[in-house]
Scaffold this motif. Sequence first.
Motif, PDB file in Angstrom:
ATOM      1  N   MET A  93       0.640  -1.255  -0.021  1.00  0.00           N
ATOM      2  CA  MET A  93      -0.136  -0.107   0.044  1.00  0.00           C
ATOM      3  C   MET A  93       0.772   1.209  -0.244  1.00  0.00           C
ATOM      4  O   MET A  93       0.706   2.225  -0.675  1.00  0.00           O
ATOM      5  CB  MET A  93      -0.818  -0.115   1.200  1.00  0.00           C
ATOM      6  N   ALA A  94       1.754   1.439   0.581  1.00  0.00           N
ATOM      7  CA  ALA A  94       2.740   2.326   0.799  1.00  0.00           C
ATOM      8  C   ALA A  94       3.495   2.686  -0.555  1.00  0.00           C
ATOM      9  O   ALA A  94       3.429   3.923  -1.123  1.00  0.00           O
ATOM     10  CB  ALA A  94       4.118   2.152   2.011  1.00  0.00           C
ATOM     11  N   ALA A  95       3.990   1.478  -1.057  1.00  0.00           N
ATOM     12  CA  ALA A  95       4.820   1.543  -2.380  1.00  0.00           C
ATOM     13  C   ALA A  95       3.492   2.136  -3.678  1.00  0.00           C
ATOM     14  O   ALA A  95       3.666   2.978  -4.275  1.00  0.00           O
ATOM     15  CB  ALA A  95       5.125   0.364  -3.007  1.00  0.00           C
ATOM     16  N   GLY A  96       2.276   1.643  -3.493  1.00  0.00           N
ATOM     17  CA  GLY A  96       1.125   2.322  -4.476  1.00  0.00           C
ATOM     18  C   GLY A  96       0.863   3.560  -4.184  1.00  0.00           C
ATOM     19  O   GLY A  96       0.675   4.378  -5.176  1.00  0.00           O
ATOM     20  N   ALA A  97       0.915   4.107  -2.942  1.00  0.00           N
ATOM     21  CA  ALA A  97       0.784   5.702  -2.390  1.00  0.00           C
ATOM     22  C   ALA A  97       1.773   6.533  -3.095  1.00  0.00           C
ATOM     23  O   ALA A  97       1.628   7.705  -3.274  1.00  0.00           O
ATOM     24  CB  ALA A  97       0.767   5.918  -1.007  1.00  0.00           C
ATOM     25  N   LEU A  98       3.060   5.909  -3.480  1.00  0.00           N
ATOM     26  CA  LEU A  98       4.053   6.598  -4.084  1.00  0.00           C
ATOM     27  C   LEU A  98       3.803   6.597  -5.726  1.00  0.00           C
ATOM     28  O   LEU A  98       4.140   7.606  -6.285  1.00  0.00           O
ATOM     29  CB  LEU A  98       5.520   5.930  -3.788  1.00  0.00           C
ATOM     30  N   LEU A  99       3.399   5.582  -6.263  1.00  0.00           N
ATOM     31  CA  LEU A  99       3.374   5.274  -7.707  1.00  0.00           C
ATOM     32  C   LEU A  99       2.064   5.998  -8.198  1.00  0.00           C
ATOM     33  O   LEU A  99       2.226   6.742  -9.338  1.00  0.00           O
ATOM     34  CB  LEU A  99       3.461   3.679  -7.919  1.00  0.00           C
ATOM     35  N   VAL A 100       1.091   6.129  -7.684  1.00  0.00           N
ATOM     36  CA  VAL A 100      -0.372   6.538  -8.094  1.00  0.00           C
ATOM     37  C   VAL A 100      -0.228   8.031  -8.236  1.00  0.00           C
ATOM     38  O   VAL A 100      -0.560   8.526  -9.513  1.00  0.00           O
ATOM     39  CB  VAL A 100      -1.447   6.324  -6.973  1.00  0.00           C
ATOM     40  N   PRO A 101       0.556   8.832  -7.486  1.00  0.00           N
ATOM     41  CA  PRO A 101       0.457  10.303  -7.723  1.00  0.00           C
ATOM     42  C   PRO A 101       1.491  10.650  -9.099  1.00  0.00           C
ATOM     43  O   PRO A 101       1.012  11.432  -9.923  1.00  0.00           O
ATOM     44  CB  PRO A 101       1.186  10.871  -6.402  1.00  0.00           C
ATOM     45  N   VAL A 102       2.479   9.832  -9.096  1.00  0.00           N
ATOM     46  CA  VAL A 102       3.277  10.153 -10.236  1.00  0.00           C
ATOM     47  C   VAL A 102       2.583   9.849 -11.589  1.00  0.00           C
ATOM     48  O   VAL A 102       2.528  10.669 -12.669  1.00  0.00           O
ATOM     49  CB  VAL A 102       4.852   9.267 -10.086  1.00  0.00           C
TER      50      VAL A 102
END
Length: 450
Positions: A93-102
């Motif tokens: 979930m933490a990794a997704g929270a970084l990828l989604v904004p980009v």
Amino acid sequence: MNPGDLSSAQRDSRRLGLAGLAVFSLPVLLFQAVELTWRAYLPVFLNQSVGVALAVVGALMLGVRVLDAVADVAIGWISDNVATRFGRRAPWMAAGALLVPVGALLLFLAPPGAELVRVIGAGVLLHVGYSFIVTPHGGWGLELSDDEEERTRIMGAKVWFGVFGSIAMLATIGMLERSYGFGIRALATVLGTVIAIAAPVTILAVLAKFRERPPERRKQVAKMSQPLPQLLAGMMRDPALRRILFLYLLCGIADASTASTFLFLVEPVLGLTGQAATLLLIQPVMALFTLPLWAGLANRLGRRNVLTIGYAWQALTMPLALVVPAGSTVLFGLFLALRGLTCGIEYMLLRAMVADVAEKGAANGARLSGTYYALSSVTLKLALGLGAGLGLFLIGLSGFEAGGSTGSGASLAVRLAYVLPSVMAGLVGLLVLNGVGPVRPGLRKKPVYT
């Protein structure tokens, strides 16, 4: 201990408070923003503002959905089986929270004439990050409580937040369009920015408040020895899960078919030009008030009985759309309000049933809630695609053409395309709930999900 043996005081001590339910459900607001933006606004933005050919846009939409299906199952399985010092779900979930904004900012702020590689790469990045969040969060929700009534509350809260998110997004978009004259590029910029902000904020809130339960290591190792295809085949041998997934399929087909035909019914047939956005809000608003009531009734009457009410109501009320006269906003609004009395209860209760099956499976092996959630998610995505295609196919059979004159035959065909899939789904759902389907003989007397 059987949850049914718990005293009232013990149950209350294990219940999440309203604040806890709200915090855990916050990512659903992000999910609604991604889904609404992707389905409704991205195709127009890419075609009209960026200059991507419609055929390429369609291929992108389809390709990313296929990627979604593969990623959901893979990430669900990995998040079930790979434990880290930070947990099984939280790192993804933490990794997704970084990828989604980009991905969101690269995609929805793409300039006119942007290179296709940027558009495709950004779309893939957005949806891979989205899968990193939605599947582990869904699996975590299934195992957040081992009490059946509490699982209904949790799933009810998630559906409620999804409905609230849809209303908030539609209302905001309508205001920006009507009051401030926002065009498609300006709307895409706003939506992409909202997604980019919502991803880290909502995920951080969940990770700050909740801690995962530790995995059963011995059983976890045993399950890891099974290849994923073999594991999925074993899960699908469970008749209770097959039934739930089939009911999911019915819900998705019915909802997508009505959604894909709604605008054709409202404007060309009923003549309610410019009122579609307002009318779309009626059923979600109804659900905000009725979902908590249905959750309480499900705990009193049993989920199967409440689902029976939902499918029966769907089959009984949808034919009323055949007799709403053209030009009558009030009568069509009343029809939508009547239909909206049971809006969302199928998803709430079916998700709770999946949680029951996952909990039952945990007694015989490792917790595989992520994989169970992924199966339900893939089934629903398949159903949404089938339903949208079915509704449009039924309209196409009539020779109906948007913008042309609408004769009585074409008008009736549009009404039938709007009504029939939901009626059939309701009737078939009633049959499945009452014993028709792939079930072991003894399951009717004591089903997993009642």
